[in-house]
Every structure is written in C-alpha cells, then in structure tokens.
Design a protein around this motif. Structure first.
Motif, PDB file in Angstrom:
ATOM      1  N   ALA A  17      -2.374  -4.274   0.369  1.00  0.00           N
ATOM      2  CA  ALA A  17      -2.746  -3.978  -1.021  1.00  0.00           C
ATOM      3  C   ALA A  17      -3.314  -2.574  -1.188  1.00  0.00           C
ATOM      4  O   ALA A  17      -3.086  -1.932  -2.217  1.00  0.00           O
ATOM      5  N   VAL A  18      -4.045  -2.081  -0.192  1.00  0.00           N
ATOM      6  CA  VAL A  18      -4.677  -0.765  -0.339  1.00  0.00           C
ATOM      7  C   VAL A  18      -3.896   0.354   0.334  1.00  0.00           C
ATOM      8  O   VAL A  18      -4.241   1.522   0.173  1.00  0.00           O
ATOM      9  N   ALA A  19      -2.861   0.011   1.088  1.00  0.00           N
ATOM     10  CA  ALA A  19      -2.086   1.032   1.811  1.00  0.00           C
ATOM     11  C   ALA A  19      -1.401   1.973   0.831  1.00  0.00           C
ATOM     12  O   ALA A  19      -0.992   1.584  -0.255  1.00  0.00           O
ATOM     13  N   GLY A  20      -1.322   3.218   1.235  1.00  0.00           N
ATOM     14  CA  GLY A  20      -0.655   4.225   0.423  1.00  0.00           C
ATOM     15  C   GLY A  20       0.267   5.062   1.280  1.00  0.00           C
ATOM     16  O   GLY A  20       0.250   4.980   2.516  1.00  0.00           O
ATOM     17  N   PRO A  21       1.061   5.908   0.669  1.00  0.00           N
ATOM     18  CA  PRO A  21       2.026   6.712   1.418  1.00  0.00           C
ATOM     19  C   PRO A  21       1.404   7.902   2.161  1.00  0.00           C
ATOM     20  O   PRO A  21       2.068   8.541   2.965  1.00  0.00           O
ATOM     21  N   THR A  22       0.141   8.180   1.904  1.00  0.00           N
ATOM     22  CA  THR A  22      -0.493   9.336   2.538  1.00  0.00           C
ATOM     23  C   THR A  22      -1.194   8.922   3.835  1.00  0.00           C
ATOM     24  O   THR A  22      -1.338   7.739   4.126  1.00  0.00           O
ATOM     25  N   LEU A  23      -1.647   9.898   4.581  1.00  0.00           N
ATOM     26  CA  LEU A  23      -2.412   9.619   5.801  1.00  0.00           C
ATOM     27  C   LEU A  23      -3.705   8.883   5.466  1.00  0.00           C
ATOM     28  O   LEU A  23      -4.123   7.972   6.187  1.00  0.00           O
ATOM     29  N   LEU A  24      -4.337   9.270   4.385  1.00  0.00           N
ATOM     30  CA  LEU A  24      -5.573   8.609   3.969  1.00  0.00           C
ATOM     31  C   LEU A  24      -5.308   7.175   3.538  1.00  0.00           C
ATOM     32  O   LEU A  24      -6.125   6.283   3.800  1.00  0.00           O
ATOM     33  N   GLY A  25      -4.169   6.931   2.906  1.00  0.00           N
ATOM     34  CA  GLY A  25      -3.809   5.572   2.518  1.00  0.00           C
ATOM     35  C   GLY A  25      -3.593   4.673   3.730  1.00  0.00           C
ATOM     36  O   GLY A  25      -3.988   3.497   3.724  1.00  0.00           O
ATOM     37  N   ALA A  26      -2.983   5.206   4.768  1.00  0.00           N
ATOM     38  CA  ALA A  26      -2.787   4.439   6.002  1.00  0.00           C
ATOM     39  C   ALA A  26      -4.126   4.177   6.682  1.00  0.00           C
ATOM     40  O   ALA A  26      -4.376   3.076   7.191  1.00  0.00           O
ATOM     41  N   ALA A  27      -5.000   5.176   6.697  1.00  0.00           N
ATOM     42  CA  ALA A  27      -6.329   4.997   7.292  1.00  0.00           C
ATOM     43  C   ALA A  27      -7.124   3.947   6.523  1.00  0.00           C
ATOM     44  O   ALA A  27      -7.824   3.122   7.118  1.00  0.00           O
ATOM     45  N   LEU A  28      -7.014   3.960   5.207  1.00  0.00           N
ATOM     46  CA  LEU A  28      -7.704   2.969   4.387  1.00  0.00           C
ATOM     47  C   LEU A  28      -7.173   1.564   4.683  1.00  0.00           C
ATOM     48  O   LEU A  28      -7.938   0.600   4.733  1.00  0.00           O
TER      49      LEU A  28
END
Length: 192
Positions: A124-135
């Motif tokens: 649900a919180v994953a995103g396409p950016t590096l920060l999204g993956a870290a989150l």
C-alpha cells in the motif's frame, strides 16, 4: 539493544529501510530494480532472524538456516514478488518455529496475520522511487514489530538435555552433606 523487543525491531526496520536506498542504487542497474529489492528483502529477513533471537548462539544457528532458505527462495522464485513472499514465509517459520514457542494455532494465526498484514501494508505504501521502496521495507518491519507486543510467547529452550529434578535434588543433598562433613571435621581439628 537487542532486536527482540518492540523498539529494537523498529530500529532494525529503520536501518533496513535506509540501507535499501544505496543497495538499490548500486545493484538495481545490474539485477533490475525489483530483483535487487527482492534479494535485499531476503537478506534482511535472514539478518532480522539473527537480531530478534533470544540469544546470539541460537540467532546465528537459525539465521544460517534462514540464509539457506532465502537462497533457495531466491533461486526458485520466478518473479520478485514470489521471492518477497518467500521472505515473509521464512520469517514466520524461523520466528515461531525455531526461536519462540506458543500454542500452535495461535502461532499460525499470529504469523499469518503479521505476514499478510506486513506485505499488504508494504504494498500500500510502496512507490516507484527509492524512498517509496524504503518506506515499503520499513512498513513491513513495522508490522513485524507488533509480534513483540503480543503476549503468550516463550523462548525455545536449547536442545541440551534438562537435568532430572530428582537428580538435581540428590546433587544438592550430597553437597549439603559434604559441607556438613567439612564443618564437623574442622570443628574436630580445632578441639584437638
């Protein structure tokens, strides 16, 4: 601080999330972003097993098993999503199967809820950016930290044979008798 507490587990999750950024920057172009994250997830779950263990020796032993299972999952998974699912399964098996003990039905329900909840929250919180993956990685470990809030778990005892209670009592009685003999012999030597 050990990772087998709420705050220790949260701290591990934060460090794992932050570590995913440079890992993905370096290995993403080589392996592909999704495979780099899947391999990182397998490695972090194996390390997490070591960190949350009740003691270091058990953690290293079960962590070695987790590394082996993670290698098999990484090689056999046709897609990165299956490898990440394998990481969640490895964690559930290692934590409730080898590190901690509770009623089987309770362990199955708890591990199922934590694995599914952690994966859904990460998705649900994953995103396409590096920060999204870290989150996403941090959110998975955030849910896994809830394990330490649930009561009813005990550390698994080591495989060493337990001393029979009667044998233990006999040894204590012999020790007391020996100390009584020592006292009586020392009194006799002071009189003479």
């Amino acid at each position: 601080m050990r990772g087998n507490s709420l705050f220790g587990s949260l701290a591990f999750g934060l460090l794992a999330a932050l570590g995913s950024i440079p890992w993905t920057m370096v290995c993403g172009p080589i392996l592909g972003r999704l495979w780099a994250l899947a391999i990182y997830s397998l490695a972090m779950v194996a390390l997490y097993v070591v960190v949350i263990a009740p003691n270091w020796s058990r953690g290293v032993a079960i962590g070695g098993l987790a590394v082996g299972l993670a290698g098999v999952a990484g090689l056999l998974a046709p897609w990165p999503a299956e490898a990440i699912f394998g990481a969640a399964l490895i964690l559930a098996i290692a934590r409730s199967g080898f590190l901690y003990r509770q009623a089987p039905a309770r362990a199955l329900a708890l591990e199922g809820a934590l694995a599914i909840g952690g994966l859904l929250f990460a998705y649900a919180v994953a995103g396409p950016t590096l920060l999204g993956a870290a989150l996403a990685i941090w959110s998975f470990f955030l849910v896994q930290s809830l394990y330490f809030l649930v009561g009813g778990r005990r550390d698994r005892v080591s495989d060493e044979p337990a001393v029979d209670p009667f044998e233990k009592a006999r040894q204590r009685a012999l020790a007391l008798m020996d100390s009584g003999r020592f006292l009586s012999s020392s009194r006799d030597s002071t009189k003479g």
